[in-house]
Enzyme design. Structure first.
Site, short mmCIF file in Angstrom:
data_model
loop_
_atom_site.label_atom_id
_atom_site.label_comp_id
_atom_site.label_asym_id
_atom_site.label_seq_id
_atom_site.Cartn_x
_atom_site.Cartn_y
_atom_site.Cartn_z
N CYS A 22 3.35 -7.45 1.18
CA CYS A 22 4.57 -8.08 0.66
C CYS A 22 4.50 -9.60 0.74
O CYS A 22 5.52 -10.29 0.69
CB CYS A 22 5.80 -7.56 1.39
SG CYS A 22 5.97 -5.76 1.28
N TRP B 79 0.85 -1.19 0.00
CA TRP B 79 0.00 0.00 0.00
C TRP B 79 0.88 1.23 0.00
O TRP B 79 1.95 1.25 0.61
CB TRP B 79 -0.89 0.00 1.24
CG TRP B 79 -1.64 1.29 1.46
CD1 TRP B 79 -2.83 1.66 0.88
CD2 TRP B 79 -1.26 2.37 2.31
NE1 TRP B 79 -3.20 2.92 1.31
CE2 TRP B 79 -2.25 3.37 2.19
CE3 TRP B 79 -0.17 2.60 3.16
CZ2 TRP B 79 -2.20 4.57 2.89
CZ3 TRP B 79 -0.10 3.80 3.85
CH2 TRP B 79 -1.11 4.77 3.72
N PHE C 113 11.55 2.70 -2.68
CA PHE C 113 11.29 2.39 -1.28
C PHE C 113 10.13 3.23 -0.76
O PHE C 113 9.78 4.27 -1.32
CB PHE C 113 12.55 2.66 -0.43
CG PHE C 113 13.01 4.10 -0.43
CD1 PHE C 113 12.48 5.02 0.47
CD2 PHE C 113 13.97 4.54 -1.33
CE1 PHE C 113 12.90 6.35 0.47
CE2 PHE C 113 14.40 5.87 -1.34
CZ PHE C 113 13.86 6.77 -0.44
#
Length: 213
Positions: free
Chosen positions: A176, A79, A159
Site C-alpha cells: 500500500c 498481495w 477489502f
C-alpha cells in the site's frame, strides 16, 4: 454457496483466480447498475497474486520481476493469496455518493470482525484499512486492506482480511506504499490459528452494515 437476505446476496466463491473474480465483479456490477440484481458481495480466496492500484509507484513494485496485475481501484500495490479472506461488495451507494463514508463503513465492519476474535484494531489518520496499534511488538501493523472504485454509483473491488496467510509475500513489495508500518494477520496477533473458514461466517454476519447507510 449463496446466502440471500432481503437486502444483500453473499456469494462464497471458494478459491478463484484474480482475473476470474474480476470478470465476475464486472458481471455483477453491470447487473446492479441496470437493476437486474440487488446488492451482492463476493467472498473468496485468491491464489497468490500482486495487484497494483492507480497510485502505485515504480519503486513500490517487486524488484525480482514477480508478475503484477494492474487494476483500476484506488490505492497502491498489495498481495492476495491463501489464508486471506477477500471481499468484493457490489453495492449501489445512496445519492449523493460519499466514497469516504463508504470506506469508513467497510473499516468499521472489519474492526468489529477483529473484535469478535478478541483483537483490538482501529484506524490510523490519513491511512485506509484496519490497523493494530503500535505496541512493544513493533510499529502499527495493517491486518486488513481496503481499495475500492465507484462507477455509475455502484462499488467495485473491496477489502482483504489477513487470517493466517504467509506474511513473507509482503516482503517483496512496499504494501500500500507505506514504508513505516508493518503487515500482520489475525493468527499472528492472537497466537492461535484463525483460518479463512473461521472468518467467513463472522464477516458474513457483519456485511449488512455496509448496505443502505
Amino acid at each position: 454457496m449463496t446466502t440471500t437476505t432481503s437486502d444483500l446476496t453473499v456469494l462464497r466463491a471458494g478459491t478463484l483466480d484474480y482475473e476470474a473474480a474480476w470478470e465476475e465483479q464486472r458481471r455483477l456490477h453491470e447487473s446492479v447498475v441496470t437493476d437486474k440484481h440487488g446488492d451482492a458481495v463476493l467472498l473468496l480466496e485468491h491464489p497468490s497474486v500482486y495487484t497494483a492500484g492507480k497510485r502505485t509507484e515504480p519503486w513500490d513494485r517487486p524488484m525480482d520481476g514477480t508478475p503484477v496485475i494492474d487494476v483500476d481501484r484506488g490505492g497502491k500495490i498489495t498481495w492476495h493469496g491463501p489464508g486471506q479472506l477477500v471481499g468484493y461488495p457490489i453495492l449501489r451507494l445512496p445519492d449523493p455518493v460519499d466514497v469516504v463514508a463508504y470506506v469508513r463503513r467497510v473499516e468499521q465492519m472489519l474492526i468489529d470482525v477483529c473484535a469478535e476474535f478478541g483483537l483490538v484494531a482501529g484506524r490510523i489518520e490519513g491511512r485506509s484499512g484496519v490497523w493494530v496499534p503500535a505496541d512493544d511488538r513493533g510499529p502499527a501493523r495493517k491486518v486488513a486492506a481496503i481499495g475500492i472504485r465507484v462507477a455509475r454509483g455502484v462499488t467495485l473491488h473491496g477489502f482483504s482480511l489477513n487470517c493466517d496467510c504467509d506474511l513473507t509475500y509482503y516482503d517483496r513489495i512496499v504494501p500500500c506504499g507505506i514504508r513505516d508500518a508493518g503487515v500482520t494477520s489475525l493468527a499472528a496477533e492472537l497466537g492461535r490459528p484463525v483460518t479463512v473458514a473461521d472468518a467467513l461466517p463472522v464477516v458474513e454476519r457483519h456485511l449488512p452494515t455496509l448496505v443502505g447507510a
